[in-house]
Design a protein around this motif. Sequence first.
Motif, PDB file in Angstrom:
ATOM      1  N   ASP A 286      -3.978  31.956   7.862  1.00  0.00           N
ATOM      2  CA  ASP A 286      -3.372  31.866   6.533  1.00  0.00           C
ATOM      3  C   ASP A 286      -3.927  30.669   5.773  1.00  0.00           C
ATOM      4  O   ASP A 286      -4.229  30.765   4.580  1.00  0.00           O
ATOM      5  N   ARG A 287      -4.073  29.538   6.460  1.00  0.00           N
ATOM      6  CA  ARG A 287      -4.611  28.343   5.801  1.00  0.00           C
ATOM      7  C   ARG A 287      -6.067  28.569   5.390  1.00  0.00           C
ATOM      8  O   ARG A 287      -6.496  28.143   4.310  1.00  0.00           O
ATOM      9  N   LEU A 288      -6.842  29.232   6.244  1.00  0.00           N
ATOM     10  CA  LEU A 288      -8.246  29.472   5.927  1.00  0.00           C
ATOM     11  C   LEU A 288      -8.386  30.394   4.717  1.00  0.00           C
ATOM     12  O   LEU A 288      -9.241  30.167   3.851  1.00  0.00           O
ATOM     13  N   LEU A 289      -7.554  31.418   4.643  1.00  0.00           N
ATOM     14  CA  LEU A 289      -7.657  32.355   3.518  1.00  0.00           C
ATOM     15  C   LEU A 289      -7.254  31.707   2.204  1.00  0.00           C
ATOM     16  O   LEU A 289      -7.932  31.865   1.178  1.00  0.00           O
ATOM     17  N   TRP A 302     -18.106  35.628  -1.144  1.00  0.00           N
ATOM     18  CA  TRP A 302     -17.188  35.889  -0.039  1.00  0.00           C
ATOM     19  C   TRP A 302     -17.784  35.330   1.250  1.00  0.00           C
ATOM     20  O   TRP A 302     -18.908  35.668   1.639  1.00  0.00           O
ATOM     21  N   PRO A 303     -17.067  34.414   1.914  1.00  0.00           N
ATOM     22  CA  PRO A 303     -17.546  33.859   3.187  1.00  0.00           C
ATOM     23  C   PRO A 303     -17.757  34.974   4.207  1.00  0.00           C
ATOM     24  O   PRO A 303     -16.865  35.787   4.456  1.00  0.00           O
ATOM     25  N   SER A 304     -18.925  35.004   4.800  1.00  0.00           N
ATOM     26  CA  SER A 304     -19.297  36.101   5.684  1.00  0.00           C
ATOM     27  C   SER A 304     -18.937  35.848   7.143  1.00  0.00           C
ATOM     28  O   SER A 304     -19.242  36.702   7.985  1.00  0.00           O
ATOM     29  N   ARG A 305     -18.320  34.732   7.457  1.00  0.00           N
ATOM     30  CA  ARG A 305     -17.954  34.422   8.838  1.00  0.00           C
ATOM     31  C   ARG A 305     -16.538  33.848   8.874  1.00  0.00           C
ATOM     32  O   ARG A 305     -16.307  32.746   9.358  1.00  0.00           O
ATOM     33  N   VAL A 310     -12.062  30.543  11.395  1.00  0.00           N
ATOM     34  CA  VAL A 310     -10.713  30.269  11.879  1.00  0.00           C
ATOM     35  C   VAL A 310     -10.763  29.457  13.167  1.00  0.00           C
ATOM     36  O   VAL A 310      -9.864  28.659  13.445  1.00  0.00           O
ATOM     37  N   VAL A 311     -11.814  29.627  13.957  1.00  0.00           N
ATOM     38  CA  VAL A 311     -11.966  28.803  15.163  1.00  0.00           C
ATOM     39  C   VAL A 311     -12.181  27.344  14.773  1.00  0.00           C
ATOM     40  O   VAL A 311     -11.574  26.435  15.350  1.00  0.00           O
ATOM     41  N   ALA A 312     -13.039  27.112  13.776  1.00  0.00           N
ATOM     42  CA  ALA A 312     -13.257  25.741  13.317  1.00  0.00           C
ATOM     43  C   ALA A 312     -11.988  25.149  12.711  1.00  0.00           C
ATOM     44  O   ALA A 312     -11.671  23.969  12.931  1.00  0.00           O
ATOM     45  N   ALA A 313     -11.229  25.963  11.964  1.00  0.00           N
ATOM     46  CA  ALA A 313      -9.996  25.463  11.358  1.00  0.00           C
ATOM     47  C   ALA A 313      -8.965  25.100  12.422  1.00  0.00           C
ATOM     48  O   ALA A 313      -8.303  24.052  12.344  1.00  0.00           O
ATOM     49  N   LEU A 577     -16.485  20.508   2.615  1.00  0.00           N
ATOM     50  CA  LEU A 577     -15.562  21.571   3.024  1.00  0.00           C
ATOM     51  C   LEU A 577     -14.647  21.030   4.098  1.00  0.00           C
ATOM     52  O   LEU A 577     -15.115  20.582   5.158  1.00  0.00           O
ATOM     53  N   ASP A 578     -13.364  21.043   3.820  1.00  0.00           N
ATOM     54  CA  ASP A 578     -12.349  20.719   4.814  1.00  0.00           C
ATOM     55  C   ASP A 578     -11.749  22.029   5.307  1.00  0.00           C
ATOM     56  O   ASP A 578     -11.264  22.831   4.511  1.00  0.00           O
ATOM     57  N   TRP A 579     -11.770  22.250   6.615  1.00  0.00           N
ATOM     58  CA  TRP A 579     -11.362  23.539   7.162  1.00  0.00           C
ATOM     59  C   TRP A 579      -9.892  23.834   6.925  1.00  0.00           C
ATOM     60  O   TRP A 579      -9.490  25.001   6.945  1.00  0.00           O
ATOM     61  N   LEU A 580      -9.094  22.837   6.707  1.00  0.00           N
ATOM     62  CA  LEU A 580      -7.667  23.047   6.499  1.00  0.00           C
ATOM     63  C   LEU A 580      -7.252  22.930   5.039  1.00  0.00           C
ATOM     64  O   LEU A 580      -6.251  23.517   4.638  1.00  0.00           O
TER      65      LEU A 580
END
Length: 629
Positions: A286-289, A302-305, A310-313, A577-580
């Motif tokens: 949810d945070r990533l989206l 649109w991010p393709s990965r 979500v693993v990085a986040a 870019l901050d993953w969160l």
Amino acid sequence: MTGIGVEAGAQAARSRALAVLRIRSRALAVALLPAAVAVVLLAGGSTGHLVGGVWDAARLVMSVFGVLVLLAAGAIALVVARARPAVSPTVAIAEEAAPDLYRMVRDLADRLDVPAPSAIALTPDCDSWLEDRTHPAHGPPPQEGRDDEIAGAGGSHRRVPAAPVLVIGSPFLWWMRVGELRAVLAPVVAGTGPSAHPDIAAARRFVRGLDAAVAVGSTPGRCPLTRVLCAGVASAARLMLRGCREHAALMERGVAAAAAERAQAVDYGLRIVAQEQVGLAYAGWDRLLTRVALPAWRMGRWPSRLDAGVVAALTELSRRDRLAEGFASRLGERPACDLLEEPGTIDEAASLLAARLFHGGPAENGPDWAPVDWQEYPEEVVDRKWRLDAARLHRVLDAQGVTRTPGTTAPDSHAPTLARVLTHLSASHHAAPEPPATRQTGPALDASPSAPAPSNTPAAADGETAPQGPPVPDDGETAPQGPPAPDDESVRAGAGTHTAGEGEAETLAAALTAELAREEATTSHARSAPEATPWDDTALPLFPLQPPRTARELLTDHVTAMVCCAAIDTAGATPGLDWLDGPSLLINGERAADLTPRVLSLVEDGDPAPLRAWLVKSGIRPEKPVRLV
């Protein structure tokens, strides 16, 4: 596994399924009743028992009425049987693309002693379920080149009921380990056992048919007569659906209870740990989206990965949050995405589907809709977003007649600068020491932001001098006119300043909202292209992530973007870019996390002092022009 619990849940589900089927039988009996009465009357007349004018009229009326009711019932039954049930948007996972995943699911079904799912599909969500796609409308194979249909689900000549399709949330495959995924899927796969029971399958088909018939009544683009007929069919289907709704819900609850009891024997201890990962994956997804993907979608990228993101986040979350400690230690085990032959291709397809569902983007790439890698995200999305927002902000200021930055010389006098924004939003704040009579006049306050050089505006309002802190009315400077005491005057001055600042900010925010709405309307019109997808029954997006931003939020975002552009062009900062938290400003390699409160102070209170102090501390020069897109 307790056989008593499984049997009890299955028995409860079957009893509720029979209740649903009884409603279907009652509806059939009601439809046949007028025709049965007509047959009795006709038989009585032919045998000479029911004779006379009254009986002849009754026979005629009931015969006509019975025929009409039978025709209506036949039409309703035909629509219920032929209407296409809703199907969830998914990404196909053919067996040749994931043989290990299919092998794991079949082994799990053998351990549970239930039929194996007929196929596997992925959905860009943190959930898993079984979906019945045995309806004839779902039988034909998908068109070539499309991956939003389940591959190999059946052919056009299939008539034998097949097991349901197993739909797996794509974030689970990337975040969970193989053992955790098996533990999470165990109760889902166990649901194929009760689903194979004829009564439960028939009840589910009936409920899905009613639901599809209700949707037929709301399909646009029909002629008035057809629309009236479809509305009548939908009303009858809605009435039956209302009668069996409670029984259907309790039937599904019984099926879930039986499946959960059956799955107790498979990796019970590991399932407890896996459930914790489900909640963590949902939070990270949810945070990533909302923080990372949504800004890119709004930019036409649109991010393709997403699943890899979500693993990085979640790894970043485990690093920041002590409650998530220990979760990152699992990353040394084999991830479930290793069960796929080409995880990158599947991730790209799931990412595009997520963009379509949550934002409404087109199905094909184009100049205004292209994929972006995470390495290119800061330059392609963050920097471009900030400069587009800054350009929009200055276009709105130009449309409102706000002059360029005072005190600059050509050619910089017409260049976009941060000082121009600061001056406009903080003009009323610096004008606080005016006499009360002047501050209470509405036209003067409304005209002050757009006037080139108001005679009653202090020189400090040009945005070029260093701030001296919040202005405090002084008895020697204000020269109050009239009887109010100094305390009352100070209160009135503060109220007038707040109202004027709010008026300027609200005017600019409303203009930004209108400008952005026009741009989005143009973009959506250019992207709109009707497609015949098996699930696109309504306008995209099907699941909007966030409600529309308020005007004040839009203004805050645009001012923040202008500050970030000035920091990049004058102080050597870089987009990041901050993953969160999504787009972030990096100054000397460190994230500027304290910028938002200072921008809010300017936007909401008209106080530029905190932001100016931050600009001086960071080495950012607001009077220098910035580059816009």
